[in-house]
Design an enzyme around this catalytic site. Structure first.
Site, PDB file in Angstrom:
ATOM      1  N   LYS A  13      -9.604   9.561  21.368  1.00 58.21           N
ATOM      2  CA  LYS A  13      -9.807   8.171  20.895  1.00 58.21           C
ATOM      3  C   LYS A  13      -8.698   7.765  19.926  1.00 58.21           C
ATOM      4  O   LYS A  13      -8.128   6.679  20.037  1.00 58.21           O
ATOM      5  CB  LYS A  13     -11.177   8.033  20.206  1.00 58.21           C
ATOM      6  CG  LYS A  13     -12.361   8.402  21.097  1.00 58.21           C
ATOM      7  CD  LYS A  13     -13.677   8.264  20.376  1.00 58.21           C
ATOM      8  CE  LYS A  13     -13.919   9.193  19.200  1.00 58.21           C
ATOM      9  NZ  LYS A  13     -14.009  10.636  19.554  1.00 58.21           N
ATOM     10  N   ARG A  86     -21.877   4.584  17.065  1.00 60.77           N
ATOM     11  CA  ARG A  86     -22.215   5.966  17.375  1.00 60.77           C
ATOM     12  C   ARG A  86     -23.708   6.170  17.543  1.00 60.77           C
ATOM     13  O   ARG A  86     -24.157   7.285  17.842  1.00 60.77           O
ATOM     14  CB  ARG A  86     -21.757   6.849  16.203  1.00 60.77           C
ATOM     15  CG  ARG A  86     -20.600   7.734  16.564  1.00 60.77           C
ATOM     16  CD  ARG A  86     -20.211   8.456  15.302  1.00 60.77           C
ATOM     17  NE  ARG A  86     -19.473   9.626  15.595  1.00 60.77           N
ATOM     18  CZ  ARG A  86     -18.134   9.661  15.555  1.00 60.77           C
ATOM     19  NH1 ARG A  86     -17.427   8.599  15.287  1.00 60.77           N
ATOM     20  NH2 ARG A  86     -17.521  10.796  15.798  1.00 60.77           N
ATOM     21  N   ARG A 125      -5.268  20.597  16.717  1.00 60.90           N
ATOM     22  CA  ARG A 125      -4.975  19.305  16.089  1.00 60.90           C
ATOM     23  C   ARG A 125      -4.605  19.461  14.621  1.00 60.90           C
ATOM     24  O   ARG A 125      -5.225  20.201  13.877  1.00 60.90           O
ATOM     25  CB  ARG A 125      -6.191  18.380  16.173  1.00 60.90           C
ATOM     26  CG  ARG A 125      -5.963  17.102  15.346  1.00 60.90           C
ATOM     27  CD  ARG A 125      -7.017  16.060  15.517  1.00 60.90           C
ATOM     28  NE  ARG A 125      -8.350  16.559  15.235  1.00 60.90           N
ATOM     29  CZ  ARG A 125      -9.447  15.946  15.619  1.00 60.90           C
ATOM     30  NH1 ARG A 125      -9.372  14.833  16.298  1.00 60.90           N
ATOM     31  NH2 ARG A 125     -10.629  16.446  15.333  1.00 60.90           N
ATOM     32  N   ARG A 156      -8.689  19.060   9.571  1.00 60.07           N
ATOM     33  CA  ARG A 156      -9.935  18.442   9.085  1.00 60.07           C
ATOM     34  C   ARG A 156     -11.002  19.513   8.812  1.00 60.07           C
ATOM     35  O   ARG A 156     -11.162  20.440   9.601  1.00 60.07           O
ATOM     36  CB  ARG A 156     -10.448  17.441  10.121  1.00 60.07           C
ATOM     37  CG  ARG A 156      -9.677  16.142  10.074  1.00 60.07           C
ATOM     38  CD  ARG A 156      -9.967  15.184  11.205  1.00 60.07           C
ATOM     39  NE  ARG A 156     -11.337  15.158  11.685  1.00 60.07           N
ATOM     40  CZ  ARG A 156     -11.743  14.383  12.688  1.00 60.07           C
ATOM     41  NH1 ARG A 156     -10.877  13.559  13.296  1.00 60.07           N
ATOM     42  NH2 ARG A 156     -12.983  14.402  13.093  1.00 60.07           N
ATOM     43  N   ARG A 167     -21.002  18.943  16.144  1.00 70.21           N
ATOM     44  CA  ARG A 167     -20.638  17.535  16.405  1.00 70.21           C
ATOM     45  C   ARG A 167     -20.940  17.172  17.858  1.00 70.21           C
ATOM     46  O   ARG A 167     -21.360  16.049  18.146  1.00 70.21           O
ATOM     47  CB  ARG A 167     -19.151  17.304  16.083  1.00 70.21           C
ATOM     48  CG  ARG A 167     -18.898  17.143  14.580  1.00 70.21           C
ATOM     49  CD  ARG A 167     -17.478  17.444  14.195  1.00 70.21           C
ATOM     50  NE  ARG A 167     -16.500  16.581  14.829  1.00 70.21           N
ATOM     51  CZ  ARG A 167     -15.192  16.855  14.888  1.00 70.21           C
ATOM     52  NH1 ARG A 167     -14.715  17.962  14.358  1.00 70.21           N
ATOM     53  NH2 ARG A 167     -14.384  16.013  15.460  1.00 70.21           N
TER      54      ARG A 167
END
Ligand code: AP5
Ligand code: MG
Length: 212
Positions: A13, A86, A125, A156, A167
């Site tokens: 995204k 969400r 990432r 993160r 998640r």
């Protein structure tokens, strides 16, 4: 043009929003980035938010909706909503807000990625603390300096394999019902996210050409 970009953690995204923002001169609103900025500010609200998102849980709908409304009101540009809504309650609140502001959602685009890809993608990432660039680190490439602006890269706190697993569970329980909500409205389209970023972008642009 106002776009809702959906997808599981790691679907791409943020990567696609950066490209869409530049190409179509849109305002990119990532609710994850909004929350991380509040945490970075060191405010009491940020401390409360960190306790929630670092565990991979969702912040309460009312808080998220009021934070988002202020940002939406502050721009005249078309918007890319990344990571919002969400929950079905957030989708309903977004519809009501857009109606009040005499705007509408042009397209809801789901970037579909097999869950087997998610952990690997997220493990590679890094994000730049200065310019916000999202990077995919490959073996042998420097993992601490942003190649775009030279800023520090960070991982993160919610990107550990355990948090990613949680998640994904939250995504199934709370966010997948949003897909059904938008499928009923007729503006919902799915894109195969398991392709190169360039091909995913091309597919999204083709969708937008049809709805613009
Ligand atoms: P958020 O920051 O939105 O996280 P997320 O939805 O889990 O999604 P990610 O940001 O992890 O992934 P992405 O889809 O943006 O993928 P990316 O482009 O980075 O939210 C974080 C937390 O904040 C939530 O868990 C929640 O606690 C809270 N929150 C946020 N919004 C909320 C809301 N509305 N309500 C309540 N709470 C909220 O790509 C991932 C990696 O893959 C990168 O390394 C990238 O380089 C690479 N990549 C991208 N595309 C490709 C490709 N096509 N091929 C190969 N690699 C690719
Ligand atoms: Mg993101």
């Amino acid at each position: 043009m106002n776009i809702v970009l959906m997808g599981c953690p790691g679907a791409g995204k943020g990567t696609q929003s950066a490209k869409l923002q530049d190409t179509f001169h849109l305002k990119h609103i990532s609710t994850g980035d909004v929350l991380r900025a509040e945490i970075a500010s060191g405010s009491d609200l940020g401390k409360r938010i960190a306790g929630i998102i670092d565990k991979g849980n969702l912040v309460p709908d009312e808080l998220m909706i009021s934070m988002l409304e202020n940002i939406v009101k502050a721009t005249d540009k078309g918007i890319i909503f990344d990571g919002f809504p969400r929950t079905v309650a957030q989708a309903e609140a977004l519809d009501a807000m857009m109606k009040r502001l005499e705007r509408s959602i042009t397209a809801v685009i789901m970037i579909d990625l097999p869950e087997s890809e998610v952990v690997n993608r997220i493990a590679s990432r890094r994000q730049c603390g200065k310019c916000g660039a999202i990077l995919h680190i490959t073996p042998g490439t420097p993992a601490n300096k942003c190649p775009v602006c030279g800023g520090e890269l960070y991982t993160r706190p919610d990107d550990t394999p355990e948090r990613v697993k949680h998640r994904l569970e939250v995504y199934h329980t709370d966010t997948l019902p949003v897909k059904t909500y938008y499928q009923r409205s007729g503006s919902y389209v799915e894109i195969n996210g398991d392709q190169t970023p360039e091909k995913v972008f091309e597919d999204i642009v083709n969708v937008l050409k049809k709805v613009k």
